[in-house]
Design an enzyme around this catalytic site. Structure first.
Site, PDB file in Angstrom:
ATOM      1  N   TRP A  11      10.161  -3.358   0.895  1.00 34.76           N
ATOM      2  CA  TRP A  11      10.361  -4.771   2.202  1.00 34.76           C
ATOM      3  C   TRP A  11      11.612  -5.394   2.723  1.00 34.76           C
ATOM      4  CZ3 TRP A  11       6.619  -8.641   0.166  1.00 34.76           C
ATOM      5  CH2 TRP A  11       4.988  -8.377   0.401  1.00 34.76           C
ATOM      6  N   LYS A  12      12.627  -4.898   1.505  1.00 35.71           N
ATOM      7  CA  LYS A  12      14.115  -4.459   2.097  1.00 35.71           C
ATOM      8  C   LYS A  12      14.327  -6.259   1.999  1.00 35.71           C
ATOM      9  CE  LYS A  12      14.623  -0.258   3.733  1.00 35.71           C
ATOM     10  NZ  LYS A  12      15.713   1.167   4.465  1.00 35.71           N
ATOM     11  N   HIS A  97      19.633   1.531  -4.124  1.00 39.72           N
ATOM     12  CA  HIS A  97      18.781   1.918  -3.038  1.00 39.72           C
ATOM     13  C   HIS A  97      20.459   2.262  -1.954  1.00 39.72           C
ATOM     14  CE1 HIS A  97      17.871   1.443   1.087  1.00 39.72           C
ATOM     15  NE2 HIS A  97      16.034   2.120   0.128  1.00 39.72           N
ATOM     16  N   GLU A 171      16.475   9.878  -0.541  1.00 36.39           N
ATOM     17  CA  GLU A 171      16.052   9.163   0.111  1.00 36.39           C
ATOM     18  C   GLU A 171      17.526   9.399   1.113  1.00 36.39           C
ATOM     19  OE1 GLU A 171      13.326   5.290   0.640  1.00 36.39           O
ATOM     20  OE2 GLU A 171      15.664   4.733   0.209  1.00 36.39           O
ATOM     21  N   GLY A 177      15.101   4.552   9.042  1.00 35.51           N
ATOM     22  CA  GLY A 177      15.395   3.169   9.457  1.00 35.51           C
ATOM     23  C   GLY A 177      14.597   4.218  11.127  1.00 35.51           C
ATOM     24  N   SER A 219      12.104   6.598   6.831  1.00 36.27           N
ATOM     25  CA  SER A 219      10.954   6.613   7.658  1.00 36.27           C
ATOM     26  C   SER A 219       9.632   7.037   7.925  1.00 36.27           C
ATOM     27  CB  SER A 219      11.801   7.476   9.390  1.00 36.27           C
ATOM     28  OG  SER A 219      13.339   6.829   9.955  1.00 36.27           O
ATOM     29  N   GLY A 240       9.699   1.840   4.444  1.00 38.06           N
ATOM     30  CA  GLY A 240      10.907   0.904   4.460  1.00 38.06           C
ATOM     31  C   GLY A 240       9.896   0.483   4.955  1.00 38.06           C
TER      32      GLY A 240
HETATM   33  P1  13P Z   1      12.732   3.746   6.365  1.00 39.44           P
HETATM   34  O1  13P Z   1      11.160   3.830   6.125  1.00 39.44           O
HETATM   35  O2  13P Z   1      12.469   2.254   7.190  1.00 39.44           O
HETATM   36  O3  13P Z   1      12.733   4.145   7.214  1.00 39.44           O
HETATM   37  O4  13P Z   1      13.247   3.065   4.771  1.00 39.44           O
HETATM   38  C1  13P Z   1      13.023   4.175   3.647  1.00 39.44           C
HETATM   39  C2  13P Z   1      13.996   3.009   2.703  1.00 39.44           C
HETATM   40  O5  13P Z   1      15.020   2.768   2.598  1.00 39.44           O
HETATM   41  C3  13P Z   1      12.977   3.081   1.834  1.00 39.44           C
HETATM   42  O6  13P Z   1      13.859   2.701   0.546  1.00 39.44           O
END
Ligand code: 13P
Length: 260
Positions: A11-12, A97, A171, A177, A219, A240
């Site tokens: 969820w950041k 990360h 990643e 993103g 993404s 994400g």
């Molecule tokens: P997104 O799915 O928003 O690109 O993020 C990927 C991510 O950094 C998951 O840790």
């Protein structure tokens, strides 16, 4: 042997209130119960671990953290220890990360710091998810050497017992993103997963290379989850932005629920 797929929600730094966190979590929880082949790990920001730990969990749903300190305890202002999150029922933790390796301000985490965090996570009984990935691709293949070096420096010196349980999330920073249309194709993911296993084999041997779980993140959206799971050669996904929209995330979970 039945192989479970792992889908991790990162969820950041979202959402902003415990109420919103619970709402998203409950949407995920109900859908997770019906999955046959998927383990789901939800990694909220630290302040939401406690309220979320009080909810009911189906057997295949787990709580995780997005980071831990590289120290065990003591005078480390602003840090959160592995034991603190373990005591809040978290079972997993994301380590290394790219948004922590290369933060928008201040110093980022080195491979050495990440290695310490992995060691501590394993020592306290958490399952770490190690993130690796290059900033950009080049035609000479320098990105491959970069990934190899990240894997080597982050894992070197960890005991074999720990390495046998390693989860590596690939990643690529350039694919994070965006929309699924601008992310990696399943064929390219397939190739890099083979490469990561080859590196693990060279560095740590066949057992660790075949036992490791390799996830893809960057993404992934409901439009791309199924092709990646079918043709990407992955053991799961790290999601994400799409993990904050319960309807979309539930779609991803259903698409990931295939026998492998
Ligand atoms: P997104 O799915 O928003 O690109 O993020 C990927 C991510 O950094 C998951 O840790």
């Amino acid at each position: 042997m039945k192989k479970h797929t792992i889908v991790v929600a990162n969820w950041k730094m979202n959402p902003e209130t415990p109420e919103e966190a619970k709402k998203i979590f409950n949407g995920i929880r109900l859908a997770t119960k019906r999955l046959k082949n998927v383990k789901v790990v939800v990694c909220p920001p630290f302040p939401f671990l406690y309220p979320l730990s009080k909810l009911k969990y189906p057997k295949n749903l787990f709580l995780g953290a997005q980071n831990i300190s590289n120290e065990i305890k003591g005078s480390f202002t602003g840090e959160v220890s592995a034991n603190m999150i373990k005591n809040l029922e978290a079972k997993f933790v994301i380590i290394g990360h790219s948004e922590r390796r290369y933060p928008s301000a201040g110093e980022g985490e080195s491979n050495e710091v990440i290695r310490k965090k992995l060691q501590i996570a394993f020592d306290v009984g958490l399952t770490p998810i190690l993130c690796v990935g290059e900033k950009e691709r080049d035609n000479e293949g320098a990105y491959l050497a970069f990934i190899k070096n990240q894997i080597k420096e982050c894992l070197i010196g960890l005991s074999k017992k720990y390495l046998l349980d390693i989860i590596v999330a690939y990643e690529p920073i350039w694919a994070i993103g965006k929309s699924y249309k601008n992310a990696m194709s399943p064929t390219d993911i397939h190739e890099i997963v083979l490469y990561i296993r080859k590196v693990l084999d060279e560095l740590f041997g066949r057992n660790i290379a075949t036992g490791a779980k390799v996830l893809y993140g960057g993404s992934v959206e409901s439009e791309s989850a199924l092709p990646i799971m079918k043709y990407g050669n992955v053991d799961g996904l790290l999601i994400g932005h799409a993990s904050l929209k319960p309807e979309q995330f539930v779609e991803i979970l259903k698409e990931s629920d295939i026998k492998r």
